[in-house]
Design a protein around this motif. Structure first.
Motif, PDB file in Angstrom:
ATOM      1  N   VAL A 198       0.910  -1.427  -0.125  1.00  0.00           N
ATOM      2  CA  VAL A 198      -0.029  -0.071   0.153  1.00  0.00           C
ATOM      3  C   VAL A 198       0.773   1.095   0.059  1.00  0.00           C
ATOM      4  O   VAL A 198       1.952   1.304   0.973  1.00  0.00           O
ATOM      5  CB  VAL A 198      -0.960   0.046   0.974  1.00  0.00           C
ATOM      6  N   PHE A 199       0.608   2.178  -1.010  1.00  0.00           N
ATOM      7  CA  PHE A 199       1.361   3.315  -0.905  1.00  0.00           C
ATOM      8  C   PHE A 199       0.449   4.539  -1.169  1.00  0.00           C
ATOM      9  O   PHE A 199      -0.682   4.448  -1.526  1.00  0.00           O
ATOM     10  CB  PHE A 199       2.047   3.415  -2.293  1.00  0.00           C
ATOM     11  N   GLU A 200       0.773   5.601  -0.455  1.00  0.00           N
ATOM     12  CA  GLU A 200       0.362   6.936  -0.563  1.00  0.00           C
ATOM     13  C   GLU A 200       0.624   7.565  -1.844  1.00  0.00           C
ATOM     14  O   GLU A 200       1.797   7.600  -2.194  1.00  0.00           O
ATOM     15  CB  GLU A 200       0.308   7.943   0.526  1.00  0.00           C
ATOM     16  N   VAL A 201      -0.258   8.017  -2.658  1.00  0.00           N
ATOM     17  CA  VAL A 201       0.040   8.283  -4.118  1.00  0.00           C
ATOM     18  C   VAL A 201      -0.498   9.696  -4.411  1.00  0.00           C
ATOM     19  O   VAL A 201      -1.402  10.261  -3.441  1.00  0.00           O
ATOM     20  CB  VAL A 201      -0.181   7.392  -5.237  1.00  0.00           C
ATOM     21  N   SER A 202      -0.067  10.515  -5.152  1.00  0.00           N
ATOM     22  CA  SER A 202      -0.782  11.855  -5.533  1.00  0.00           C
ATOM     23  C   SER A 202      -2.198  11.805  -6.141  1.00  0.00           C
ATOM     24  O   SER A 202      -2.304  10.803  -6.666  1.00  0.00           O
ATOM     25  CB  SER A 202       0.116  12.558  -6.814  1.00  0.00           C
ATOM     26  N   VAL A 203      -2.911  12.568  -5.774  1.00  0.00           N
ATOM     27  CA  VAL A 203      -4.371  12.544  -5.841  1.00  0.00           C
ATOM     28  C   VAL A 203      -4.778  12.388  -7.301  1.00  0.00           C
ATOM     29  O   VAL A 203      -5.726  11.791  -8.007  1.00  0.00           O
ATOM     30  CB  VAL A 203      -5.144  13.715  -5.341  1.00  0.00           C
ATOM     31  N   ASP A 204      -3.803  13.223  -8.375  1.00  0.00           N
ATOM     32  CA  ASP A 204      -4.122  13.262  -9.813  1.00  0.00           C
ATOM     33  C   ASP A 204      -3.403  12.188 -10.752  1.00  0.00           C
ATOM     34  O   ASP A 204      -3.761  11.911 -11.900  1.00  0.00           O
ATOM     35  CB  ASP A 204      -3.755  14.681 -10.485  1.00  0.00           C
ATOM     36  N   SER A 205      -2.939  10.997  -9.901  1.00  0.00           N
ATOM     37  CA  SER A 205      -2.287  10.047 -10.611  1.00  0.00           C
ATOM     38  C   SER A 205      -3.215   9.091 -10.980  1.00  0.00           C
ATOM     39  O   SER A 205      -4.187   8.611 -10.308  1.00  0.00           O
ATOM     40  CB  SER A 205      -1.199   9.342  -9.917  1.00  0.00           C
ATOM     41  N   THR A 206      -3.048   8.074 -12.189  1.00  0.00           N
ATOM     42  CA  THR A 206      -3.800   7.143 -12.591  1.00  0.00           C
ATOM     43  C   THR A 206      -3.236   5.973 -12.398  1.00  0.00           C
ATOM     44  O   THR A 206      -1.994   5.600 -11.972  1.00  0.00           O
ATOM     45  CB  THR A 206      -4.177   7.357 -14.160  1.00  0.00           C
ATOM     46  N   LYS A 207      -4.220   4.671 -12.265  1.00  0.00           N
ATOM     47  CA  LYS A 207      -3.584   3.463 -12.261  1.00  0.00           C
ATOM     48  C   LYS A 207      -2.370   2.890 -13.125  1.00  0.00           C
ATOM     49  O   LYS A 207      -1.518   2.514 -12.729  1.00  0.00           O
ATOM     50  CB  LYS A 207      -4.712   2.421 -12.381  1.00  0.00           C
ATOM     51  N   PRO A 208      -2.651   3.316 -14.568  1.00  0.00           N
ATOM     52  CA  PRO A 208      -1.442   3.100 -15.462  1.00  0.00           C
ATOM     53  C   PRO A 208      -0.003   3.555 -14.904  1.00  0.00           C
ATOM     54  O   PRO A 208       0.859   3.070 -15.111  1.00  0.00           O
ATOM     55  CB  PRO A 208      -1.801   3.278 -16.676  1.00  0.00           C
ATOM     56  N   GLN A 209      -0.195   4.929 -14.604  1.00  0.00           N
ATOM     57  CA  GLN A 209       0.891   5.728 -14.019  1.00  0.00           C
ATOM     58  C   GLN A 209       1.462   5.069 -12.860  1.00  0.00           C
ATOM     59  O   GLN A 209       2.640   5.079 -12.674  1.00  0.00           O
ATOM     60  CB  GLN A 209       0.565   6.958 -13.938  1.00  0.00           C
ATOM     61  N   ILE A 210       0.647   4.788 -11.801  1.00  0.00           N
ATOM     62  CA  ILE A 210       1.194   4.019 -10.670  1.00  0.00           C
ATOM     63  C   ILE A 210       1.909   2.849 -10.750  1.00  0.00           C
ATOM     64  O   ILE A 210       2.951   2.465 -10.460  1.00  0.00           O
ATOM     65  CB  ILE A 210      -0.031   3.970  -9.803  1.00  0.00           C
ATOM     66  N   LYS A 211       1.255   2.017 -11.912  1.00  0.00           N
ATOM     67  CA  LYS A 211       1.945   0.516 -12.157  1.00  0.00           C
ATOM     68  C   LYS A 211       3.233   0.915 -12.878  1.00  0.00           C
ATOM     69  O   LYS A 211       4.432   0.254 -12.545  1.00  0.00           O
ATOM     70  CB  LYS A 211       1.033  -0.108 -13.398  1.00  0.00           C
ATOM     71  N   GLU A 212       3.429   1.954 -13.839  1.00  0.00           N
ATOM     72  CA  GLU A 212       4.715   2.238 -14.416  1.00  0.00           C
ATOM     73  C   GLU A 212       5.794   2.619 -13.325  1.00  0.00           C
ATOM     74  O   GLU A 212       6.955   2.182 -13.382  1.00  0.00           O
ATOM     75  CB  GLU A 212       4.471   3.204 -15.416  1.00  0.00           C
ATOM     76  N   ALA A 213       5.372   3.432 -12.372  1.00  0.00           N
ATOM     77  CA  ALA A 213       6.106   4.152 -11.195  1.00  0.00           C
ATOM     78  C   ALA A 213       6.824   3.102 -10.466  1.00  0.00           C
ATOM     79  O   ALA A 213       7.833   2.953 -10.143  1.00  0.00           O
ATOM     80  CB  ALA A 213       5.389   5.135 -10.443  1.00  0.00           C
ATOM     81  N   VAL A 214       5.795   2.261  -9.909  1.00  0.00           N
ATOM     82  CA  VAL A 214       6.279   0.911  -9.077  1.00  0.00           C
ATOM     83  C   VAL A 214       7.273  -0.117  -9.677  1.00  0.00           C
ATOM     84  O   VAL A 214       8.076  -0.211  -9.174  1.00  0.00           O
ATOM     85  CB  VAL A 214       5.065   0.323  -8.478  1.00  0.00           C
ATOM     86  N   GLU A 215       6.751  -0.368 -11.158  1.00  0.00           N
ATOM     87  CA  GLU A 215       7.825  -1.353 -11.700  1.00  0.00           C
ATOM     88  C   GLU A 215       9.130  -0.501 -12.108  1.00  0.00           C
ATOM     89  O   GLU A 215       9.998  -1.462 -11.942  1.00  0.00           O
ATOM     90  CB  GLU A 215       6.990  -1.782 -12.982  1.00  0.00           C
ATOM     91  N   THR A 216       8.989   0.668 -12.097  1.00  0.00           N
ATOM     92  CA  THR A 216      10.584   1.206 -12.666  1.00  0.00           C
ATOM     93  C   THR A 216      11.263   1.337 -11.277  1.00  0.00           C
ATOM     94  O   THR A 216      12.241   1.209 -11.320  1.00  0.00           O
ATOM     95  CB  THR A 216      10.258   2.559 -13.287  1.00  0.00           C
ATOM     96  N   LEU A 217      10.806   2.147 -10.125  1.00  0.00           N
ATOM     97  CA  LEU A 217      11.227   2.331  -9.154  1.00  0.00           C
ATOM     98  C   LEU A 217      11.727   1.177  -8.235  1.00  0.00           C
ATOM     99  O   LEU A 217      12.842   1.214  -7.738  1.00  0.00           O
ATOM    100  CB  LEU A 217      10.540   3.156  -8.267  1.00  0.00           C
ATOM    101  N   PHE A 218      10.957  -0.025  -8.215  1.00  0.00           N
ATOM    102  CA  PHE A 218      11.334  -1.082  -7.447  1.00  0.00           C
ATOM    103  C   PHE A 218      11.899  -2.368  -8.197  1.00  0.00           C
ATOM    104  O   PHE A 218      12.116  -3.327  -7.500  1.00  0.00           O
ATOM    105  CB  PHE A 218      10.057  -1.374  -6.595  1.00  0.00           C
ATOM    106  N   ASN A 219      11.631  -2.279  -9.480  1.00  0.00           N
ATOM    107  CA  ASN A 219      12.299  -3.384 -10.276  1.00  0.00           C
ATOM    108  C   ASN A 219      11.562  -4.731 -10.116  1.00  0.00           C
ATOM    109  O   ASN A 219      11.839  -5.881  -9.886  1.00  0.00           O
ATOM    110  CB  ASN A 219      13.733  -3.769 -10.241  1.00  0.00           C
ATOM    111  N   VAL A 220       9.978  -4.440 -10.119  1.00  0.00           N
ATOM    112  CA  VAL A 220       9.140  -5.422  -9.673  1.00  0.00           C
ATOM    113  C   VAL A 220       8.264  -5.537 -10.804  1.00  0.00           C
ATOM    114  O   VAL A 220       8.014  -4.708 -11.575  1.00  0.00           O
ATOM    115  CB  VAL A 220       8.362  -5.615  -8.269  1.00  0.00           C
ATOM    116  N   LYS A 221       7.412  -6.752 -10.994  1.00  0.00           N
ATOM    117  CA  LYS A 221       6.084  -6.994 -11.781  1.00  0.00           C
ATOM    118  C   LYS A 221       5.039  -6.659 -10.947  1.00  0.00           C
ATOM    119  O   LYS A 221       4.750  -7.579 -10.314  1.00  0.00           O
ATOM    120  CB  LYS A 221       6.282  -8.225 -12.589  1.00  0.00           C
TER     121      LYS A 221
END
Length: 98
Positions: A30-53
């Motif tokens: 569970v992460f606190e994210v910015s209010v204007d972020s979308t699900k695809p953006q969150i998915k891309e950010a988590v995959e890029t920052l943490f190197n996970v699928k």
């Protein structure tokens, strides 16, 4: 590979509560994210920052409560939480920093 700075702005901090700990047993973080972020953006950010699928992203938008402080009305900020479900075998250790 350089990481875009806006990815760090999108994911604010991990949320460590009893409910989030129970979700982590099911492979979710569970992460606190910015209010204007979308699900695809969150998915891309988590995959890029943490190197996970990432398997799935579910979001919850909590509206800020109106509270009284020293006789004056004030409003807490709105908070958006993202429940990120990871693919089997991937883990994120939220107790360490980035």
């Amino acid at each position: 590979m350089s990481v875009k700075p806006e990815l760090y702005d999108m994911i604010r901090k991990p949320i460590i509560t009893e409910k989030a700990t129970m979700a982590s047993e099911a492979g979710a973080v569970v992460f606190e994210v910015s209010v204007d972020s979308t699900k695809p953006q969150i998915k891309e950010a988590v995959e890029t920052l943490f190197n996970v699928k990432v398997k799935a992203v579910n979001t919850v938008l909590t509206k800020g409560k109106v509270k009284r402080f020293r006789g004056n009305l004030g409003k807490r900020r709105d908070v958006k939480k993202a429940y990120v479900t990871l693919v089997e075998g991937n883990t994120i250790d939220v107790t360490t920093g980035l």
